[in-house]
Scaffold this motif. Structure first.
Motif, mmCIF file in Angstrom:
data_model
loop_
_atom_site.group_PDB
_atom_site.id
_atom_site.type_symbol
_atom_site.label_atom_id
_atom_site.label_comp_id
_atom_site.label_asym_id
_atom_site.label_seq_id
_atom_site.Cartn_x
_atom_site.Cartn_y
_atom_site.Cartn_z
ATOM 1 N N HIS A 372 0.890 -1.249 -0.065
ATOM 2 C CA HIS A 372 -0.255 -0.260 0.419
ATOM 3 C C HIS A 372 0.873 1.356 -0.322
ATOM 4 O O HIS A 372 1.806 1.521 1.012
ATOM 5 N N ASP A 373 0.880 2.301 -0.527
ATOM 6 C CA ASP A 373 1.114 4.029 -0.778
ATOM 7 C C ASP A 373 0.008 4.264 -0.678
ATOM 8 O O ASP A 373 -0.827 4.889 -1.259
ATOM 9 N N GLN A 374 0.600 5.754 -0.011
ATOM 10 C CA GLN A 374 -0.472 6.185 0.904
ATOM 11 C C GLN A 374 -0.801 7.146 -0.132
ATOM 12 O O GLN A 374 -1.428 8.471 -0.379
ATOM 13 N N ASP A 375 0.690 7.702 -1.560
ATOM 14 C CA ASP A 375 0.221 9.006 -2.148
ATOM 15 C C ASP A 375 -0.586 8.782 -3.222
ATOM 16 O O ASP A 375 -1.517 7.188 -3.407
ATOM 17 N N SER A 376 -1.226 9.300 -4.698
ATOM 18 C CA SER A 376 -2.031 9.034 -4.873
ATOM 19 C C SER A 376 -1.175 9.016 -6.916
ATOM 20 O O SER A 376 -0.223 9.700 -6.910
ATOM 21 N N GLY A 377 -2.465 9.138 -7.646
ATOM 22 C CA GLY A 377 -1.731 9.153 -9.094
ATOM 23 C C GLY A 377 -0.301 7.862 -9.105
ATOM 24 O O GLY A 377 -0.284 6.961 -8.528
#
Length: 810
Positions: A372-377
């Motif tokens: 999981h990565d909390q950033d977007s795009g």
């Protein structure tokens, strides 16, 4: 404060509609539940076992558990009832703020099948928060010339609850100059406005005190108040004016603290205090107010806390400008937070096993991996990988879940363990990655038999070895480990000459050392073939064999054995006949000896040790043939005694001796006349033997003619019936066949060399053989020996004692 009854009815209808909608939605989804916030720990949420089609007692058997990502575990499974329960108190406002719906998503993992079932739980709001204002007291300044109908915006009340439990309306305390107006927006109430109903008169009343009450629609109703003080001031006819109706700015989330983000500006054409403008936030959320700072004199907005795109993507700030006389103007500052790749992917590994047998088939599940990565795009788009040189692959599941499985069968003998590096990387710039390691132990399976260093071994051991001595050591190696590599040695059951191998040899089952259980005799056997088995202790056990060829090396432990003339058994001495007419080199007899040893230890040589007439006879060094060395003379004695020694070439050499007695005579009567004088010095009864010899000579003269006739008849009758005896050794193949008889204690050796004369006599019997006269120097050929049959006297002529005839074909 009284709340209208209509509002309570309205709330009840809304609650029923809300729960009905939630129920329909739960049935539409795959697994959906709802639970009210602030319930006690362990409160029932849903029947997981029923929805998954399992019995409650099967939950532990299937290894069902909750896997969530990046948050505190809010729910747990009750293994007895098979239901989903709360893991603690749930605060909806802390979890979802003021979102219309608060949904918590997680997955149910069935470990034995590695299946994931998404679960969605909606947290139902309860009326646990009271509406409140940011300020406890608000002060306004109004010019006394303010016309009626002027609207003054009041602070917005805040209620952390949602729906009917959120803020539903406002009430203003009774005042003849002011009234309250609240406009209904599309999704919520607009900020309340206080409307001036009648002109103010500072001289009549300089301050007006009012109470603004905000209330929600919960049951029971909760409310909060704001104290309002209105100061009536002298006239100020120009309010402040902002240069822009709205301010917009985009800011990266990683700007340092204290960065100037935006500057707002308002002007007031009045002079003095009426033209001095100050800035302040209006209707600011308390969380947002902690992030930004506004300079009240310059209008500069800066950040005093880090910006976080993952928490807020857009900040809307309402800014109020007020002059010294109390006139105000408002504007909005829209700050957009730009995402920066400042979060590396998070990797959560759920190991299924930490050890796997090496014979497990491909597709065995090692671990479940969540990324999981909390950033977007692109900053939040992740990929997961492992090194390509490992016998494992990653299988992608739903929702950024991966399953690590074996690609092929493992081999512990090649690699006993793996430290698998799992790399999760995003697509941001710069790219961020996270590495996590999985340790896997490959356990041993008994798949390798013991292996010997050679296919076969040759062992050389001298004979007469000591019993119990170690003679050889075999060693096998097993590529497995622990008990699977523990080797025991044993002899494969077999026999040698009818005796089991275990009576010859034994082997240490742990070390593989071979021991001789007996002293080997080269003359009994000179080689021994056996097999050694090496077996490991695995289940099932594996084994392998190796061939051992044991060669017994000869030692010189046997003295030569004289076959001819045979050693006497009755105390008599053998006699050979040499005619006086024999030429030099005439073959008188031959000493035949064998040695049970082999090689150089059995290489024999003959030599004459002693002779009664030196120089009369010679012995062949390698043949053992006794020949005349010169012409026999009348003066030579009838009886000649020779001592012949036979010696091998071993170290040390061993030898044997034999005494030959040779009678020198040209005719039979002469032999018979003189045989009586032949004595054996070693015989203590010499006088008796001489008497017997004289009697025997007389008897021979009497039966001479009868004996010749009988012998000729027997020769013709037995010509085709006699069988030849097998030669005892190769060196004795050409030796003549002797006949042994005795006369007066003298043992005469009568042998046939071509057509030689053989005579045997003792004290009791007399036998005469008349061969054809032929004096040849060499032995006859094997073929002629096979055609020659010696005559012997019939047993009817033997009166007192049985005579044995033995014929040896040498």
């Amino acid at each position: 404060m009284a709340i209208p009854v209509k509002l309570n009815c309205y709330n009840a209808v809304m609650l029923q509609c809300l729960f009905l909608g939630l129920l329909l939605e739960a049935r539409a989804g795959s697994v959906f539940y709802s639970v009210a916030e602030e319930t006690e720990k362990g409160s029932f949420v849903g029947d997981i076992s029923k929805d998954l089609g399992l019995q409650p007692l099967e939950l532990a058997k299937h290894g069902i558990r909750i896997v969530s990502r990046g948050r505190t575990q809010l729910f747990s499974l009750n293994p007895r009832s098979g239901s989903l329960v709360t893991a603690g108190r749930i605060d909806r406002e802390e979890l979802c703020a003021q979102s219309a719906r608060c949904l918590v998503n997680f997955n149910i993992l069935v470990e034995d099948e590695m299946k994931l079932f998404p679960v969605e739980v909606e947290i139902i709001d309860i009326n646990d928060n009271t509406p409140q204002f940011q300020l406890e007291e608000l002060e306004f300044k109004m010019n006394e010339i303010t016309p009626p109908g002027t609207r003054i915006s009041l602070p917005l009340g805040q209620d952390l609850d949602v729906g009917m439990n959120s803020l539903q309306g406002y009430q203003l305390s009774s005042n003849p100059h002011f009234s309250l107006d609240v406009q209904q927006g599309t999704d919520r109430l607009q900020p309340p406005e206080m409307v001036l109903q009648s002109p103010l008169d500072r001289e009549e009343e300089a301050f007006h005190y009012l109470v603004l009450t905000a209330f929600d629609g919960g049951n029971p109703v909760r409310s909060g108040t704001l104290q309002i003080r209105v100061q009536v001031v002298d006239a100020n006819d120009n309010p402040p004016a902002f240069t822009q109706a709205e301010y917009h700015k985009s800011i990266p989330e990683n700007v340092p603290l204290g960065t100037l983000l935006l500057t707002v500006n308002a002007t007031d054409p009045d002079e003095g205090a009426n033209g001095e403008v100050t800035y302040s936030f209006h209707n600011m959320d308390h969380k947002v107010a902690q992030v930004f700072q506004l300079d009240s004199y310059t209008g500069e907005i800066s950040n005093k806390e880090p910006l976080d795109f993952e928490e807020y993507k857009m900040y809307t700030l309402e800014i109020q400008a007020q002059d010294g006389a109390g006139l105000m103007a408002r504007t909005k500052a829209m700050i957009k937070v730009l995402d920066v790749n400042d979060n590396a992917p998070e990797v959560i590994i759920t190991p299924v096993t930490t050890a796997i047998p090496e014979n497990f088939p491909p597709g065995a599940i090692i671990a479940l991996i969540s990324v999981h990565d909390q950033d977007s795009g692109d900053n939040g788009y992740t990929t997961c990988s492992i090194p390509g040189n490992l016998p494992f692959i990653l299988e992608k599941l739903i929702d950024n879940y991966y399953r690590l499985v074996t690609e092929r069968t493992l081999d512990r003998e090649l690699t006993s363990g793996y430290n698998i590096t799992v790399t999760a990387a995003d697509q941001g710039t710069p790219m961020l990655s996270t590495q996590t390691h999985i340790s896997l132990l490959v356990t041993d399976v008994n798949d390798n038999p013991p292996i010997f260093h050679q296919d076969s071994y040759s062992i050389y051991i001298p004979e007469n070895n000591p019993r119990g001595a170690s003679i050889f050591s075999v060693m096998a190696q097993d590529a497995d480990s622990s008990e699977n590599a523990q080797i025991t040695y044993s002899l494969v059951e077999d026999s040698n000459q009818g005796a089991p191998l275990s009576s010859y040899l034994s082997i240490n089952s742990d070390t593989g050392v071979l021991y001789a259980l007996r002293s080997f005799d080269y003359e009994l056997f000179w080689d021994l073939r056996l097999r050694v088995m090496a077996r490991d202790s695995g289940v099932p056990s594996l084994s392998s064999n190796v061939s051992l060829h044991l060669f017994v090396l000869d030692q010189n432990d046997n003295a030569p054995e004289i076959l001819y003339p045979a050693l006497p058994t009755d105390g008599s001495t053998g006699v050979e006949l040499a005619p006086r007419s024999a030429e030099p080199g005439y073959l008188v007899t031959k000493v035949v000896a064998v040695d049970k040893d082999s090689g150089q230890n059995a290489w024999l040589s003959y030599r004459l040790l002693k002779a009664s007439e030196p120089g009369l006879f010679s012995v062949g060094l390698h043949t053992g043939e006794v020949r005349t060395a010169r012409v026999l003379m009348d003066r030579d004695a009838l009886k000649q005694s020779l001592l012949v020694a036979v010696q091998d070439h071993g170290q040390p050499p061993l030898s044997a001796t034999v005494t030959l007695t040779i009678a020198v005579a040209d005719s039979i009567p002469e032999v018979l006349a003189d045989l009586g004088s032949v004595r054996t010095p070693a015989d203590p009864d010499d006088s008796d033997l001489t008497l017997y010899l004289v009697v025997a000579v007389a008897a021979v003269s009497c039966v001479f003619l009868t004996f010749v006739i009988v012998l000729l008849a027997l020769r013709l009758r037995r010509w085709h019936s006699m069988r030849l005896l097998q030669a005892s050794s190769d060196s004795a193949a050409s030796a003549p066949a002797p006949h042994f008889v005795g006369v007066d204690g003298v043992r005469a050796l009568l042998q046939t060399y071509s057509h030689e004369l053989s005579l045997t006599s003792d004290s009791r019997t007399s036998h005469l053989i008349f061969p054809q006269p032929n004096y040849v120097d060499t032995l006859i050929s094997q073929e002629s020996c096979e055609k020659t049959d010696f005559l012997s006297a019939p047993q009817s002529l033997l009166k007192d004692k049985e005579e044995t005839f033995s014929q040896v074909n040498l």
